[in-house]
Motif scaffolding. Structure first.
Motif, PDB file in Angstrom:
ATOM      1  N   SER A  81       0.855  -1.195   0.000  1.00 62.55           N
ATOM      2  CA  SER A  81       0.000   0.000   0.000  1.00 62.55           C
ATOM      3  C   SER A  81       0.887   1.240   0.000  1.00 62.55           C
ATOM      4  N   GLY A  82       0.276   2.358  -0.322  1.00 61.41           N
ATOM      5  CA  GLY A  82       1.001   3.621  -0.244  1.00 61.41           C
ATOM      6  C   GLY A  82       1.423   3.896   1.189  1.00 61.41           C
ATOM      7  N   SER A  83       0.536   3.573   2.134  1.00 64.67           N
ATOM      8  CA  SER A  83       0.861   3.827   3.540  1.00 64.67           C
ATOM      9  C   SER A  83       2.065   3.014   3.989  1.00 64.67           C
ATOM     10  N   TYR A 107      -1.534  13.481   3.992  1.00 70.03           N
ATOM     11  CA  TYR A 107      -2.487  12.370   3.956  1.00 70.03           C
ATOM     12  C   TYR A 107      -2.744  11.899   5.404  1.00 70.03           C
ATOM     13  N   GLU A 150       4.448  16.901   0.909  1.00 69.07           N
ATOM     14  CA  GLU A 150       3.399  16.332   0.047  1.00 69.07           C
ATOM     15  C   GLU A 150       2.940  17.504  -0.811  1.00 69.07           C
ATOM     16  N   ASP A 179       5.792  12.960  -1.013  1.00 67.51           N
ATOM     17  CA  ASP A 179       4.695  12.157  -1.543  1.00 67.51           C
ATOM     18  C   ASP A 179       4.301  12.774  -2.881  1.00 67.51           C
ATOM     19  N   SER A 181       2.138  11.299  -5.125  1.00 63.01           N
ATOM     20  CA  SER A 181       0.994  10.557  -5.675  1.00 63.01           C
ATOM     21  C   SER A 181       0.149  11.421  -6.598  1.00 63.01           C
ATOM     22  N   SER A 201       1.228   6.583  -3.393  1.00 57.64           N
ATOM     23  CA  SER A 201       0.138   5.635  -3.318  1.00 57.64           C
ATOM     24  C   SER A 201      -0.087   5.207  -4.759  1.00 57.64           C
ATOM     25  N   SER A 203      -2.017   3.060  -5.623  1.00 58.10           N
ATOM     26  CA  SER A 203      -3.455   2.752  -5.744  1.00 58.10           C
ATOM     27  C   SER A 203      -4.156   3.821  -6.575  1.00 58.10           C
ATOM     28  N   LYS A 204      -3.482   4.965  -6.765  1.00 59.97           N
ATOM     29  CA  LYS A 204      -4.096   6.088  -7.482  1.00 59.97           C
ATOM     30  C   LYS A 204      -3.752   5.990  -8.977  1.00 59.97           C
ATOM     31  N   ALA A 214      -1.539  -0.391  -3.618  1.00 60.22           N
ATOM     32  CA  ALA A 214      -0.089  -0.613  -3.678  1.00 60.22           C
ATOM     33  C   ALA A 214       0.653   0.681  -3.392  1.00 60.22           C
ATOM     34  N   TRP A 334      -8.566   8.273  -5.600  1.00 59.34           N
ATOM     35  CA  TRP A 334      -8.678   8.892  -6.928  1.00 59.34           C
ATOM     36  C   TRP A 334      -7.701   8.201  -7.857  1.00 59.34           C
TER      37      TRP A 334
HETATM   38  C1  LIG Z   1      -1.509  11.504  -0.888  1.00 64.11           C
HETATM   39  C2  LIG Z   1      -1.639  10.106  -0.399  1.00 64.11           C
HETATM   40  N1  LIG Z   1      -0.546   9.466   0.030  1.00 64.11           N
HETATM   41  C3  LIG Z   1      -0.607   8.195   0.499  1.00 64.11           C
HETATM   42  C4  LIG Z   1      -1.809   7.515   0.550  1.00 64.11           C
HETATM   43  C5  LIG Z   1      -1.850   6.125   1.100  1.00 64.11           C
HETATM   44  O1  LIG Z   1      -1.944   5.233   0.043  1.00 64.11           O
HETATM   45  P1  LIG Z   1      -2.709   3.819   0.130  1.00 64.11           P
HETATM   46  O2  LIG Z   1      -4.168   4.118   0.261  1.00 64.11           O
HETATM   47  O3  LIG Z   1      -2.337   3.175  -1.165  1.00 64.11           O
HETATM   48  O4  LIG Z   1      -2.168   3.111   1.319  1.00 64.11           O
HETATM   49  C6  LIG Z   1      -2.969   8.136   0.086  1.00 64.11           C
HETATM   50  C7  LIG Z   1      -4.269   7.405   0.101  1.00 64.11           C
HETATM   51  O5  LIG Z   1      -5.308   7.909  -0.153  1.00 64.11           O
HETATM   52  C8  LIG Z   1      -2.887   9.467  -0.379  1.00 64.11           C
HETATM   53  O6  LIG Z   1      -3.975  10.122  -0.787  1.00 64.11           O
END
Ligand SMILES: Cc1ncc(COP(=O)(O)O)c(C=O)c1O
Length: 386
Positions: A81-83, A107, A150, A179, A181, A201, A203-204, A214, A334
């Motif tokens: 995950s991004g986290s 985030y 970020e 960050d 993303s 992230s 996942s975006k 991811a 998103w």
């Molecule tokens: C800017 C940003 N960074 C990190 C994350 C965390 O990513 P993930 O949801 O893939 O764990 C998010 C999730 O929404 C995000 O918006």
């Protein structure tokens, strides 16, 4: 290397898999050896050749090469995950007694990691308004080891002067993480601006189809090797080979998707800017955005997400607006094919809502791949309900 070479070919050795155009999903947790001697050698190279999928997997390895090349870094790691990527980057930079500077409103789970979790390990964080470079300078302490950025953040779209912050950080031997993303490496390249580690992230936009969670961490080989042997292998938050394969498929069209989303957003933002039921639009490429010049300097295009303040104080009207939308899905996140809205009003009455930070009439909007005219018509009908 040009982007199409990276997206279509880099890291793909088709001779190894029957000249298949698409690489296989190497859905195996373990890889075997012909002799003890061979196994012993394999163990020595656990991080660079297949031994155990928590460390190295051939499908994931293709993704690593592509993401490092896109971001302009020496290497990359892919996470579940991004986290997980954010946590590994931060945790690799601090130890007990250290101090972190982080921009306001990152985030939400990044915020929780810094302000609720790492305090248990005697790591303290100062949150600052990152729009002013001098605020970073003022916040630096003798034990500051990390500056977390970020740019832009994802509800109010404030930027940081990435090159300026990195110059300052380097002069004080402070690590920087950004960050990226929102912009993806196609619209903003923090490594070229001096950042030590870039996190995503995935996942975006990077995956782009709302079917994979991811994360990505890009950095120098030295940093990646260190994180590999520590946070990555001990916490084990890896992406599965199948999700890595889906991400490879998603990446093929990254340039088409982010450009389409950005171009449609320009049209939608222009419509909303001139609408009487919209008090304000937050999007860095608007000429009157307070950081427009900086945005133009460090981002080559602006992503497809922005926020609006609706011209109402009534939560019922905000709900009515969102509930009336037919072409936007009400969902978090998103970067997928579909347009989304995320109203701050949905946080109302939840433990995640801090009423001092974001107003209840703020609605975050993501523009996907649909026809922008259709989206504008939908927004127009929904605004009429206010
Ligand atoms: C800017 C940003 N960074 C990190 C994350 C965390 O990513 P993930 O949801 O893939 O764990 C998010 C999730 O929404 C995000 O918006």
């Amino acid at each position: 290397m040009d982007i199409s070479e990276i997206l279509n070919h880099l890291g793909e050795d088709r001779e190894k898999y029957f000249k298949a155009v698409t690489p296989p999903v190497m859905q195996s947790s373990i890889f075997c050896f012909n002799s003890v001697a061979e196994m012993r050698e394999g163990l020595k190279k656990e991080f660079v050749t297949p031994f155990y999928t928590r460390g190295h997997n051939p499908t994931v390895a293709i993704l690593r090469q592509k993401l490092a090349a896109l971001e302009g870094s020496e290497d990359a790691l892919i996470f579940a995950s991004g986290s997980a990527a954010v946590a590994a980057a931060i945790m690799s930079s601090v130890k007990s007694g250290d101090h972190v500077i982080c921009i306001e409103k990152p985030y939400s789970w990044t915020n929780k990691l810094l302000n609720n979790y790492l305090v248990n390990y005697n790591v303290k964080t100062t949150m600052i308004d990152g729009t002013k470079l001098e605020n970073f300078e003022k916040a630096i302490q003798s034990n500051t080891k990390l500056i977390y950025l970020e740019s832009p953040n994802s509800h109010t779209f404030e930027l940081q002067d990435i090159a300026g912050v990195c110059k300052l950080a380097k002069s004080k031997n402070i690590t920087t993480i950004c960050d990226n993303s929102y912009s993806t490496p196609l619209f903003q390249q923090p490594i070229a601006l001096g950042v030590d580690m870039v996190v995503h992230s995935a996942s975006k936009y990077l995956n782009g189809h709302s079917d994979v969670v991811a994360g990505v961490l890009c950095a120098s080989k030295e940093r990646i090797n260190k994180i590999f042997a520590s946070e990555f292998m001990t916490i084990g938050g890896i992406i599965s080979p199948h999700d890595a394969w889906l991400m490879l498929r998603g990446l093929r069209t990254l340039h088409l998707r982010v450009n389409r989303s950005a171009e449609s957003t320009e049209k939608v933002v222009e419509f909303l800017e001139n609408h009487p039921k919209v008090e304000k639009v937050f999007w860095p490429f608007l000429k009157h955005h307070p950081q427009y010049e900086l945005a133009k300097k460090q981002m080559c295009k602006c992503g497809g997400m922005f926020s609006v303040l609706l011209e109402t104080e009534k939560i019922e009207e905000v709900e009515q607006f969102c509930d009336s939308l037919k072409r936007f899905l009400l969902a978090c996140s998103w970067g997928g094919h579909e347009s989304l809205v995320f109203p701050i009003a949905a946080l109302y009455d939840s433990q995640n809502y801090d009423n001092s930070e974001l107003p209840l009439n703020l609605v975050r909007i993501y523009i996907g791949l649909e026809d922008p005219e259709v989206l504008i018509e939908d927004l127009s009908n929904a605004l009429a309900t206010i």
